[in-house]
Design an enzyme around this catalytic site. Structure first.
Site, PDB file in Angstrom:
ATOM      1  CD  GLN B 130      11.767  -0.537   1.038  1.00 33.57           C
ATOM      2  OE1 GLN B 130      12.362  -1.604   1.101  1.00 33.57           O
ATOM      3  NE2 GLN B 130      10.469  -0.438   1.275  1.00 33.57           N
ATOM      4  N   GLY B 131      13.259   3.936  -0.361  1.00 29.42           N
ATOM      5  CA  GLY B 131      12.404   4.883  -1.069  1.00 29.42           C
ATOM      6  C   GLY B 131      11.589   4.198  -2.147  1.00 29.42           C
ATOM      7  CB  SER B 133       5.402   4.038  -0.529  1.00 30.96           C
ATOM      8  OG  SER B 133       5.180   2.676  -0.305  1.00 30.96           O
ATOM      9  CD  GLU B 248       8.619  -8.727   3.952  1.00 30.39           C
ATOM     10  OE1 GLU B 248       8.254  -8.735   2.758  1.00 30.39           O
ATOM     11  OE2 GLU B 248       8.033  -8.107   4.836  1.00 30.39           O
ATOM     12  CB  SER B 373      -2.299  -3.808   1.590  1.00 29.76           C
ATOM     13  OG  SER B 373      -2.821  -4.279   0.358  1.00 29.76           O
TER      14      SER B 373
END
Lengths: 368, 390
Positions: B130-131, B133, B248, B373
């Site tokens: 997965q690209g 961040s 998710e 986060s």
């Protein structure tokens, strides 16, 4: 997998909440709160509680009850907590549970009908000053002739009770549950000043008092009764906490300081988000514990202690935050925040504090 | 309330449990087995085992059969997660692909993408990264700067991605790329499916504070990708990403509880080893941790119910993430507290190997960062659930 209330259970909760919003709102609560010499037992409300069947939830259908369980009762308890409602509902339901769990057929036939309708007001006296909420905390002794001597405190609503279920240590160390008439000779009832004006608390002294033993009493029944007390108190606490949080969020959306709603500041937002999660987890825990008791699941003792410790901790924090995040107005007598705070503070310790329940969790998961 | 699984679901559990018992060699469970294997060898063992699992019908549990899935229920997926944890089964080598990319392709991919992406992924022939961040775009993903310049029917991609799971093993990467020069924030971004085995893509391992390298950095220097290899339409990458992240929100909490509860029991055993299990303070702290884990289990049953009832979970996934990640982190802090002065030692006494637990304790510092986060999750809960103003 269906981890949720049924439509009927939701409807029960809605009907309790709607009745309270309509007929016994915070103004009515304040009336009871500010009349500490009053008996804390509004008769109009009690009449409705009986008529609506909210006392009949756990009473078997054979005795004109609804034959439901703790899962249904916690729906009512939660709504009462949300409304910080006074009255001997919980104590009467628990006394009924003692009779259902330990009473002979005759005792059940005699007592459960009037409990279900509200014609009998009852309470439970299971723990003495300084004791824990288990067999070790019982401070009443039964003599060989069945007479009772000792103390129990704090006991809710003895002032209006027709009968009291008293836990007593019996010769040989067994535990018995006894029905006691609070007006009988040898019973002293002393009112206690409580900061929580949404109940009335008493110390009960017994001196050679004749009691009627519930035939099937045992230490196991006492534990079952205390577990029901813990779950229903946790449900009340969850109701208190959810309502306190909702009111605080609503206030902080409207309240403007520094040119912005205070609810836009992350210092408050993040804490309120954590509290929302905490209350939600406590709600789940109460549901699970109530279901575990109803279904006799093996992990019911663990589930009860998880629910009570979580609900106690989160309700204390939410109600304290309610005061803090209302600022100065939250610390006034005039504001309702202290009703929620004081009720949570009392209930946090009723039927076992968070620390006591964590002791049990440790015993079950570390020593087990 | 009815907390039972259906008869079909329990039958599935029996079959899966039996297959796992037969297929996982006992020595894989020896302490230290995985940690002494060279990274590549461990990866290939897992890749091969997982391929055989897929052949046996235990992959894509709740996916439709037309995509090679089992066509199972959400309850079967929950059972799968639990049984995998109980069996100490190796973790999937294709987590980002299986969890995120596959369901997104099923939902909005072209027919060709459905055909070409999902099957090879299930067979582990293609490992997906997965690209998202970048060094300057962490919590603020919309600040991403990796660019795609149109040249004929190809994009020429330049930029850098970071925190890329399995970067060293990856074959392809679904990457968020700014394909409209000069565009701002979430506009002008596309999700491109880029071949990592080309000269314009360089991968470097990223050594974490634990000493391990689960993550890597991916550098694009005039990397090339066909215009057609976009998912969800050019310029529509933000919408694709939001859809992708929504997957998710499964019912994985019950499996996570299973893992954490075993860790709790291991920590209790360690407390016993160090003579701390009678300490009333330690007991209170352990009990607090268990309360949060049990709450996670109840919450996961609630989430599974919502999924089975077809309800939209909305922002509830943020609550789930906060509950499990904070509970796990707190659990490992209690582990430190009961070790005390031995808290930084992997082998506090001869014959006592705490390396794998120490690794978990280190890893727990990451779980409140990746996947959004805790601070971002709290913003989401505060704004979207409680309705507090921005």
């Amino acid at each position: 997998m269906y981890f949720a209330l049924t439509d009927e259970q939701r409807a029960l909760g809605d009907s309790v909440r709607e009745y309270l919003a309509d007929r016994f709102d915070l103004t009515a609560v304040r009336g009871v709160f500010e009349d500490p010499r009053g008996d804390g037992h509004p008769r109009e409300l009690w009449k409705a509680v009986g008529e609506q069947g909210w006392l009949a939830v756990c009473v078997p259908e054979d005795y004109d009850g609804l034959g439901l369980g703790v899962l249904d009762a916690q729906v009512v308890a939660r709504a009462f907590g949300a409304g910080v409602v006074p009255g001997p509902w919980l104590t009467t339901v628990l006394a009924g549970e003692a009779v259902r769990l330990a009473g002979s057929d005759d005792q059940q036939a005699r007592l459960l009908g009037p409990v279900a309708t509200g014609d009998t007001v009852a309470t439970v006296a299971v723990r003495g000053e300084g004791g824990r909420f288990d067999a070790s905390g019982v401070r009443v002794r039964a003599a060989a002739d069945g007479t009772l001597t000792g103390t129990a405190s704090p006991v809710e609503y003895v002032g209006v009770a027709d009968t009291v279920v008293v836990a007593a240590t019996e010769p040989g160390g067994a535990i018995g549950l006894y029905l006691v008439d609070p007006h009988a000779a040898g019973v002293t009832v002393t009112g206690l000043d409580s900061y929580d004006g949404t109940t009335r608390l008493f110390a009960v002294g017994l001196e050679g008092v004749a009691g009627e033993r519930l035939a099937g009493s045992s230490a196991e029944v006492l534990t079952a009764l205390l577990d029901r007390g813990a779950v229903l108190t946790a449900a009340d606490l969850v109701g208190v906490a959810r309502e306190a949080l909702t009111r605080t969020v609503s206030y902080d959306i409207d309240r403007v300081q520094f040119g912005k709603p205070v609810g836009s500041f992350q210092a408050l937002k993040h804490h309120l988000a954590d509290l929302h999660i905490g209350v939600t987890m406590a709600e789940h825990a109460v549901l699970y514990a109530a279901f575990a008791l109803d279904s006799g699941s093996g992990d019911a003792p663990l589930a009860v202690s998880v629910a009570k410790s979580k609900a106690a901790d989160v309700a204390r924090e939410v109600t304290a935050t309610m005061i803090q995040y209302h600022g100065g107005i939250g610390y006034t007598w005039e504001h309702e925040a202290h009703f929620f705070y004081k009720r949570a503070k009392r209930e946090a310790y009723a039927y076992g504090s968070a620390v006591e329940h964590r002791d049990r969790i440790a015993a079950l998961t570390i020593d087990g | 309330m009815d907390l039972r699984y259906t008869a079909e679901e329990e039958q599935f559990r029996t079959e899966l449990r039996s297959w796992l018992a037969d297929s996982i060699p006992a020595r894989w469970r020896d302490p230290g087995f995985w940690s002494v294997l060279p990274d590549n060898e461990a990866f290939e063992l897992r890749r091969d085992w997982e391929r055989r699992k897929a052949e046996a019908g235990f992959a894509g549990i709740a996916w439709p059969t037309e995509f090679g899935g089992r066509g199972g229920t959400p309850g079967m997926k929950a059972i799968y997660d639990v049984e995998m944890a109980l069996a100490d089964a190796p973790m999937t080598v294709n987590p980002l692909g299986l969890t995120f990319l596959a369901p997104t392709v099923m939902a909005i991919g072209t027919e060709q993408q459905k055909r070409e992406i999902i099957g090879p992924m299930l067979r582990n022939e293609v490992i997906w990264c997965q690209g998202f961040s970048e060094p300057g775009a962490g919590s603020d993903l919309a600040a991403l700067r990796t660019s795609g310049r149109l040249e004929g029917d190809e994009f020429v991609v330049n930029g850098q991605k970071v925190w890329t799971t399995n970067a060293l093993h990856g074959d392809k990467i679904f990457a968020m790329v700014r394909t409209e020069p000069g565009s701002q924030k979430h506009r002008g971004v596309s999700m491109l499916l880029i071949d990592m085995n080309q000269p314009g893509v360089e991968v470097r391992p990223l050594k974490q504070m634990s000493g391990a390298s689960e993550f890597g950095e991916v550098f694009f220097t005039d990397a090339r990708v066909s215009v057609e290899d976009n998912l969800g339409g050019l310029g529509n990458g933000w919408g694709t990403a939001m859809l992708l992240l929504s997957f998710e929100r499964g019912a994985s909490g019950i499996g996570q509880y299973t893992v954490f509860r075993r860790q709790y029991d291991d920590i209790v055993a360690t407390a016993r080893t160090f003579g701390r299990s009678d300490d009333p303070v330690v007991r209170q702290e352990l009990a607090k941790r268990l309360v949060e884990l049990e709450c996670l289990r109840y919450h996961a049953m609630h989430v599974l119910t919502e999924v089975e009832q077809g309800h939209d979970l909305g922002s509830e996934s943020s609550m789930t993430k906060l509950q499990w990640s904070e509970a796990s982190q707190d659990l490992w802090e209690t582990f430190d507290d009961l070790l005390g002065p031995e808290a930084t030692l992997g082998h506090p006494r001869p014959g006592l190997d705490l390396e794998s637990m120490q690794q978990e304790a280190m890893w727990s510092r990451s779980v409140t960062i990746w996947g959004g986060s805790s601070q971002v999750q709290r913003n989401i809960v505060a704004e979207r659930v409680l309705g507090l103003p921005r």
